[in-house]
Design an enzyme around this catalytic site. Structure first.
Site, PDB file in Angstrom:
ATOM      1  N   ASP A  60       1.195   8.047 -43.991  1.00 38.60           N
ATOM      2  CA  ASP A  60       0.057   8.038 -43.057  1.00 38.60           C
ATOM      3  C   ASP A  60      -1.160   8.653 -43.726  1.00 38.60           C
ATOM      4  OD1 ASP A  60       2.005   7.452 -41.213  1.00 38.60           O
ATOM      5  OD2 ASP A  60       2.067   9.493 -40.409  1.00 38.60           O
TER       6      ASP A  60
HETATM    7  N1  URA Z   1       6.834   9.923 -41.351  1.00 35.65           N
HETATM    8  C1  URA Z   1       5.627  10.039 -40.779  1.00 35.65           C
HETATM    9  O1  URA Z   1       5.507  10.332 -39.605  1.00 35.65           O
HETATM   10  N2  URA Z   1       4.546   9.846 -41.562  1.00 35.65           N
HETATM   11  C2  URA Z   1       4.602   9.536 -42.854  1.00 35.65           C
HETATM   12  O2  URA Z   1       3.585   9.354 -43.511  1.00 35.65           O
HETATM   13  C3  URA Z   1       5.881   9.404 -43.428  1.00 35.65           C
HETATM   14  C4  URA Z   1       6.983   9.606 -42.656  1.00 35.65           C
END
Ligand code: URA
Length: 232
Positions: A104
């Site tokens: 993310d």
């Molecule tokens: N889980 C999440 O919530 N975000 C990420 O970027 C990776 C795993």
């Protein structure tokens, strides 16, 4: 053996037409001897450009320490992209360098990037169950009961049909935990904690399979030997 102009363009050095100019300028050598024709067949490992061996002629694999604020998509207007942190030449390669899965925008940490499609598949295939280790900072005191709950393998996330596979939670401090998962569902770590009423305020991936960030600084990348990519 590969055609020299095709080889140079696929590795992002120049266009096929520009390869001719590189050759004419005497910048390309085969076994140390100046090359005269851009369309000749060559062994990629015997070629140098400006005295340097070709970069990752068998495919490129690297790890990037992704900072918070960067997106893994190609310029969708959501902010700076991880590709801005990589050498331009990598982005001109064909096939193009892409991330192995995504993090993310608000997550930092280890991201693999490669131009080897089969590796993306191997690393992201659910069957491979590659371990991903995250350090999560949450908004209130953690409950040790989460350890057993996440480990059971029956945690259902909203609008999903299958429970999450067992995950290993280690409580590091009152509001910090290390979570190891072997899947890669959308926003999985944040959603696992959210399903139990915790908000993840900071998320960082420390490890992906056999690879960990060790001392790699934020925003920096490091090449990985493609001869022996390791899943775990
Ligand atoms: N889980 C999440 O919530 N975000 C990420 O970027 C990776 C795993």
């Amino acid at each position: 053996m590969r055609r020299l102009d095709q080889l140079l363009s696929s590795l992002g050095y120049c266009s096929r037409r520009e390869a001719m100019a590189l050759v004419k300028a005497g910048r390309v050598r085969l076994d140390g001897v100046g090359v005269s024709k851009a369309d000749q067949k060559v062994d990629p490992h015997a070629i140098t450009v400006d005295g340097e061996p070709l970069e990752a002629p068998d495919g490129l694999l690297a790890m990037l320490h992704k900072p918070v604020g960067y997106v893994c998509t190609h310029g969708d207007g959501e902010g700076p992209t991880i590709y801005e942190l990589l050498p331009d030449q990598w982005l001109r390669r064909n096939p193009a360098v892409t991330s192995v899965g995504r993090l993310d925008k608000d997550t930092s940490g280890l991201l693999l990037v490669t131009d080897i499609g089969s590796l993306v598949h191997r690393f992201t295939s659910p069957k491979a169950e590659v371990e991903k280790v995250y350090l999560a900072e949450v908004d209130r005191g953690l409950d040790p009961r989460l350890i057993e709950l996440f480990a059971r393998g029956d945690l259902m996330l909203r609008s999903e049909e299958k429970p999450c596979l067992p995950a290993k939670l280690e409580i590091v401090s009152a509001t910090t935990a290390r979570l190891t998962i072997t899947e890669g569902r959308y926003h999985q770590v944040r959603r696992m904690f959210a399903s139990q009423g915790w908000h993840v305020e900071k998320l960082h991936r420390e490890r992906f399979g056999a690879y960990d960030l060790s001392d790699l600084a934020e925003g920096e990348w490091r090449m990985i030997d493609v001869e022996c990519p390791q899943l775990r």
